[in-house]
Enzyme design. Structure first.
Site, short mmCIF file in Angstrom:
data_model
loop_
_atom_site.label_atom_id
_atom_site.label_comp_id
_atom_site.label_asym_id
_atom_site.label_seq_id
_atom_site.Cartn_x
_atom_site.Cartn_y
_atom_site.Cartn_z
N LYS A 295 0.88 -1.26 -0.01
CA LYS A 295 -0.01 0.00 -0.15
C LYS A 295 0.86 1.32 0.10
O LYS A 295 2.15 1.16 0.32
CB LYS A 295 -1.05 -0.02 1.39
CG LYS A 295 -1.99 -1.12 1.22
CD LYS A 295 -2.73 -1.14 0.01
CE LYS A 295 -3.53 -2.45 -0.29
NZ LYS A 295 -4.78 -2.76 0.61
C1 LIG Z 1 -5.82 -3.98 0.84
C2 LIG Z 1 -7.20 -3.79 0.78
C3 LIG Z 1 -8.06 -3.92 2.01
C4 LIG Z 1 -7.57 -4.70 3.10
O1 LIG Z 1 -6.27 -4.52 3.80
P1 LIG Z 1 -5.48 -5.60 4.39
O2 LIG Z 1 -4.63 -4.81 5.18
O3 LIG Z 1 -4.91 -6.29 3.41
O4 LIG Z 1 -6.33 -6.40 5.21
C5 LIG Z 1 -9.42 -3.56 1.90
N1 LIG Z 1 -9.93 -3.05 1.09
C6 LIG Z 1 -9.46 -2.42 -0.15
C7 LIG Z 1 -9.88 -1.76 -1.14
C8 LIG Z 1 -7.85 -2.82 -0.20
O5 LIG Z 1 -7.03 -2.74 -1.54
#
Ligand SMILES: *Cc1c(COP(=O)(O)O)cnc(C)c1O
Length: 500
Positions: A295
């Protein structure tokens, strides 16, 4: 290999040790490729070979060829990328690649950049320093100064009063939904195109996700289609700011207000994006973030819920910590969870936030590069409106179906073969078993089209210009532009700029 790099490692058979050393300096590669006048391979010599020759008494003006490896392992241009990479090892550190006439077309080196990753984290000295500080302080679990600092600074970053750090983005969504009282019998509106966690979190509350198609311009939930999905059981909407493009939050929050629905933003892919001058996460009742490794900001694994609502903040904190009454230790009024973040993760988060300007500047440069270099007659991109300030999570395009009959999947396969890690867009949620709906193709036509043609290209903060050039060069070549606009892909000597 960029042609100018290849040019700078090629030396003639008459080259001296001194000339080879100048070449190491120029190319920043620790090898020279010795060629005849037709650029046919005669041998390779590494910096180590030259050093050993000098120590053995060869003079600076001694010729390179006698000390070179004249029978090196070579790759051929008709081998797949994977076959070539398989030849590389600690021992075969440099691999010249020759065509059927023995002419050198490329040189590969054994380092971790042989495949360009889609999104690798940018973590370095600052992160290490804060984590080390946390370790030495003994506060390695879920209390400590970095947790408090990360929450305070992240709230400030989003422009909200409160921020609650949790163990990942999925539980951030589950915690927010639970704290807002979503449970069995309830329906929650979710876009049909998103990462699965948005819908899974609704299911974790034993509630039902109700899908709404996305719009062609932003690839985000289509506000005009939300009304039709509302039933007496609807309690909340989760707009997802997909790939860093903000949703049209003015329309969404207006509908929510009229229909008395909660708005929980899924901002997992959009840290720092803005709509009408306000940061995402601050536009609904609660905003949820992920700090997974790929991210925009990472803590390894991690998440955050932000809100302006004081009561909601308190409920989030109680539920995050086993439902424990904050005024009475080990007294539990409700069933809670262990969704806490560790001080170690928060230490990384604080460092990442302090580097935000650097991260976002790099992301903007990557977007500008791809905008300028991927032709619009082949690739379509999401079109944010001027009131949106997107952030480039993963640069994502749709291959237009006019692209020389090329399918998205064959393009992705070929890109991977050539060492460029690309990724298809998410599958439509109602196409997959846990969320399956008959006739999803016709009910979610925009999602279907984007999901079929979309893919993301490498977007790591630390991508350099050579790598960006290589990625776009290979995409252009594979998508057929290389054939029409050959000049763009060949250097002045007529050699292919990018090893195809
Ligand atoms: C990455 C993501 C999540 C979940 O995040 P995690 O930290 O991997 O549990 C939720 N929603 C979206 C749109 C994402 O891209």
């Amino acid at each position: 290999m960029n042609s100018s790099v290849l040019q700078s490692v090629i030396v003639p058979e008459t080259e001296t040790l001194r000339g080879a050393m100048l070449s190491f300096d120029r190319s920043a590669l620790r090898v020279v490729v010795i060629c005849d006048e037709k650029r046919r391979l005669r041998g390779i010599a590494t910096e180590g070979d030259v050093r050993r020759a000098l120590l053995a008494g060869h003079g600076l003006l001694a010729p390179i060829l006698p000390i070179a490896n004249t029978n090196p392992v070579i790759g051929r241009t008709d081998m797949s990328r994977q076959e070539l990479v398989n030849l590389l090892s600690e021992r075969v550190y440099f691999l010249p690649v020759v065509n059927e006439e023995g002419i050198v077309e490329d040189i590969l080196s054994f380092d971790k950049r042989t495949t360009i990753p889609i999104a690798s984290p940018t973590v370095g000295e600052r992160e290490l320093r804060y984590v080390t500080d946390a370790v030495l302080s003994g506060w390695i679990s879920s209390q400590g100064k970095y947790i408090t600092a990360f929450e305070e600074r992240f709230a400030e970053f989003c422009g909200t009063k409160y921020a609650v750090a949790v163990s990942n983005g999925t539980v951030a969504l589950h915690l927010a939904l639970t704290a807002l009282g979503i449970g069995p019998e309830d329906e929650v509106i979710v876009p049909s195109l998103t990462f699965v966690a948005t819908a899974a979190a609704v299911r974790h509350c034993h509630a039902t996700p109700v899908f709404v198609d996305v719009e062609a311009a932003t690839w985000n939930i289509e506000p005009a289609k939300i009304e039709a999905a509302i039933t007496p059981r609807t309690r909340a909407i989760i707009p997802v700011h997909l790939y860093g493009v903000p949703c049209r939050m003015d329309v969404i929050t207006k509908i929510a207000k009229e229909r008395k629905l909660w708005v929980i933003e899924d901002a997992a892919e959009a840290h720092g994006a803005e709509f009408l001058g306000k940061r995402v996460g601050s536009l609904g009742h609660a905003g949820c973030f992920s700090f997974f490794g790929n991210k925009i900001i990472t803590t390894g694994e991690g998440g955050m819920v932000v809100t302006d609502d004081e009561d909601l903040n308190s409920r989030l904190r109680v539920l995050r910590d086993h439902g424990m009454n904050p005024a009475r230790r080990y007294w539990h009024d409700v069933v809670g969870y262990n969704y806490r973040m560790t001080n170690l993760q928060a230490a990384i988060g604080v460092a990442q936030l302090e580097r935000w300007d650097q991260i976002i500047a790099a992301k903007d440069r990557i977007r500008e590069w791809y905008d300028a270099n991927l032709p619009q007659d082949l690739f379509e991109i999401a079109r944010p409106t001027p009131d949106m300030r997107p952030v480039c999570w993963l640069y994502t395009v749709l291959l237009k179906d006019t692209a020389n009959g090329l399918s998205r999947d064959s393009l992705l396969h070929a890109l991977r073969e050539k060492g460029v890690d690309c990724r298809p867009i998410f599958f439509p949620l109602p196409a997959m078993p846990p969320y399956f709906e008959d006739d999803w193709e016709n009910r979610y036509p925009v999602t279907r089209r984007i999901s079929e043609w979309g893919f993301s290209v490498p977007s790591s903060v630390e991508l350099n210009w050579y790598e960006l050039e290589r990625v776009t060069g290979i995409i252009l070549l594979l998508s057929g532009v290389g054939i029409e606009k050959e000049s763009a892909l060949h250097d002045s000597a007529g050699h292919l700029k990018y090893f195809p």
